[in-house]
Every structure is written in structure tokens, then in C-alpha cells.
Write an enzyme that holds these catalytic residues in place. Structure first.
Site, PDB file in Angstrom:
ATOM      1  N   TYR A 151       0.838  -1.208   0.000  1.00 17.22           N
ATOM      2  CA  TYR A 151       0.000   0.000   0.000  1.00 17.22           C
ATOM      3  C   TYR A 151       0.869   1.253   0.000  1.00 17.22           C
ATOM      4  O   TYR A 151       0.674   2.168  -0.809  1.00 17.22           O
ATOM      5  CB  TYR A 151      -0.920  -0.012   1.224  1.00 17.22           C
ATOM      6  CG  TYR A 151      -1.742   1.243   1.380  1.00 17.22           C
ATOM      7  CD1 TYR A 151      -2.908   1.424   0.643  1.00 17.22           C
ATOM      8  CD2 TYR A 151      -1.356   2.248   2.271  1.00 17.22           C
ATOM      9  CE1 TYR A 151      -3.666   2.583   0.780  1.00 17.22           C
ATOM     10  CE2 TYR A 151      -2.109   3.409   2.410  1.00 17.22           C
ATOM     11  CZ  TYR A 151      -3.256   3.568   1.665  1.00 17.22           C
ATOM     12  OH  TYR A 151      -4.004   4.724   1.799  1.00 17.22           O
ATOM     13  N   ALA A 152       1.848   1.303   0.907  1.00 16.79           N
ATOM     14  CA  ALA A 152       2.723   2.470   0.980  1.00 16.79           C
ATOM     15  C   ALA A 152       3.489   2.663  -0.321  1.00 16.79           C
ATOM     16  O   ALA A 152       3.646   3.785  -0.813  1.00 16.79           O
ATOM     17  CB  ALA A 152       3.686   2.330   2.162  1.00 16.79           C
ATOM     18  N   ALA A 153       3.968   1.559  -0.896  1.00 14.46           N
ATOM     19  CA  ALA A 153       4.708   1.646  -2.158  1.00 14.46           C
ATOM     20  C   ALA A 153       3.812   2.160  -3.284  1.00 14.46           C
ATOM     21  O   ALA A 153       4.243   2.966  -4.120  1.00 14.46           O
ATOM     22  CB  ALA A 153       5.279   0.277  -2.524  1.00 14.46           C
ATOM     23  N   LYS A 155       1.276   4.131  -2.976  1.00 12.86           N
ATOM     24  CA  LYS A 155       1.000   5.550  -2.764  1.00 12.86           C
ATOM     25  C   LYS A 155       2.232   6.407  -3.026  1.00 12.86           C
ATOM     26  O   LYS A 155       2.126   7.541  -3.507  1.00 12.86           O
ATOM     27  CB  LYS A 155       0.471   5.761  -1.342  1.00 12.86           C
ATOM     28  CG  LYS A 155      -0.894   5.113  -1.096  1.00 12.86           C
ATOM     29  CD  LYS A 155      -1.956   5.678  -2.031  1.00 12.86           C
ATOM     30  CE  LYS A 155      -3.348   5.153  -1.718  1.00 12.86           C
ATOM     31  NZ  LYS A 155      -4.391   5.788  -2.556  1.00 12.86           N
TER      32      LYS A 155
END
Length: 244
Positions: A151-153, A155
């Protein structure tokens, strides 16, 4: 009589997406609300305060053929796109040490690849007249997120897309910016609310979740800002979490 300004919202049935739809309708746009969930779009249309200026289009950002069809339908109907807001996205916990290829692929396909497809096909229409693109990323794209690396990647990738497309699309009169929400009081956050309240909110200077309309207010500003000189930015709206 001037042509109506047309705004496309992906993920329009979600918490932030609905708030953006409401704000842009009040701002005089004809809003095309898109989402993969047909029933949710029908419900959105029923409760809309300004139905004559709201159109709904079923579109799955993870399916490039679906995006192509939706863009062709919109082009035939309106011949223009003035604003594109990419709210479509999913969150899924994935441990760094767990083999969960299906979850990883789903998150990246919807959040990152989907944003690319949507920008390509709706941006091509927008390039005729210029306009504004706003990507809804996440503060996790700057800070990372434990148990949510994909998810962080995804975003963080959206921030890179924002910067890359701002460079490339400027000659077409298109500005591209991103908002980076922190923790927002939406159905997506509901399953984690108790944990977030206990462990994350103490690190947020404002000590509360954002409301969807607060994020939508910043999106509306970027979508309607008259100067094209504001481009390539990524604006946190996280209650100060990023400065801790």
C-alpha cells in the site's frame, strides 16, 4: 451558453470520493462519478443533491478495457474533461515476511496501475483544452506503513506519477497535483479504528481522524485553482502527523 465544466471522479462511492462529488457539484461542475460498484453508484445518484449535473459510470480502474470504454463513453457525451480526481484505491495489510502475492498484486493493480490507466485515457481528452488532475495518494507514501508495504509503495508511486506527469503534461495546459491524507474517518479505516485510535492518534498533533470533507476541500482547491503554476505538488493533510 458556455459548455459545462466536466469533472471525473474515480472511486466516487468511497468516503473521500463522495465528499469530492458533493463539493464539485456545488461548484457548478457536471460530475461523472465512476466506481466499480454499480449498486453504490445507484445509491449515490439517489441521494445526490443535484442529480441533473451528476452522471454515473461503472468503471473498474484495475481493468484497462473498462477504463477505455468509460473514457470513450464520456468523450462521446461531453467531448472534454476539465478535472480528473483519482480517489479509487484499496488498503490491505500484508506482512513483509508473508507470501501473499495475490494481495500484493491487487493493491498495486488498483492503486498504482489503475491511476496510470485512468490518467492516460482521460488525460488524452483533457489535453485538448487543458485542466487539472488531482491524485489521492496517502501520507504512507512519504512515511511508509508497517504491515502495509505494498500500500505504501503504491501511494509513493502515485507521488512519483504526479511529479512525472506534471513535467510531461504542462505543455498541454494540465497541472497535476496530489493530496496525501493521513487517517480519515471512512469505511476503509473502520476495521482498524480502535487500533489506530490507541496507537496512532497520540502521534497526530490534532489528536483525531480527518473528516472526508476536509480532504475534499483541499482537492477542490487544487481542482479549481486558477493558476497553472501550482503543479507537481504533494500536499499532506494529516493533522500534522508527518511533522510528528
Amino acid at each position: 451558453m458556455s459548455e459545462p465544466r466536466v469533472a471525473i471522479i474515480t472511486g466516487a462511492a468511497g468516503g473521500i470520493g463522495r465528499a469530492v462529488v458533493r463539493r464539485l457539484l456545488r461548484g457548478g461542475f457536471h460530475v461523472v462519478a465512476t466506481d466499480h460498484a454499480a449498486e453504490s453508484l445507484r445509491e449515490l445518484a439517489q441521494v445526490s443533491e443535484d442529480q441533473p449535473r451528476l452522471s454515473c459510470e461503472v468503471m473498474d480502474v484495475a481493468d484497462v478495457d473498462s477504463v477505455r470504454r468509460a473514457a470513450a463513453n464520456l468523450d462521446a457525451a461531453w467531448h472534454r474533461v476539465d478535472v480528473l480526481v483519482t480517489c479509487a484505491g484499496v488498503f490491505q495489510q500484508v506482512s513483509a515476511l508473508k507470501d501473499d502475492a495475490e494481495a500484493v498484486e491487487r493493491v498495486l493493480r488498483i492503486n498504482l496501475t489503475g491511476t496510470l490507466h485512468v490518467t492516460t485515457h482521460f488525460g488524452a481528452i483533457m489535453a485538448r483544452t487543458g485542466g487539472r488532475i488531482v491524485h489521492v495518494s496517502s501520507i504512507a507514501g512519504l512515511t511508509g506503513a508497517a504491515l502495509a508495504g505494498p500500500y505504501a509503495a503504491s501511494k509513493a508511486g502515485m507521488v512519483a506519477l504526479t511529479q512525472s506527469h506534471a513535467r510531461e503534461l504542462a505543455p498541454h495546459g494540465i497541472s497535476v497535483n496530489a493530496v496525501l491524507p493521513g487517517y480519515v474517518d471512512t469505511p476503509m479505516a473502520a476495521p482498524m479504528r480502535a487500533t489506530l485510535q490507541q496507537f496512532v492518534m497520540p502521534r497526530v498533533p490534532l489528536r483525531r481522524f480527518a473528516q472526508p470533507d476536509e480532504v475534499a476541500e483541499v482537492i477542490e482547491f487544487l481542482a479549481t485553482c486558477k493558476t497553472p503554476y501550482l503543479t507537481g505538488t504533494a500536499i499532506p493533510i494529516d493533522g500534522g502527523l508527518h511533522v510528528g
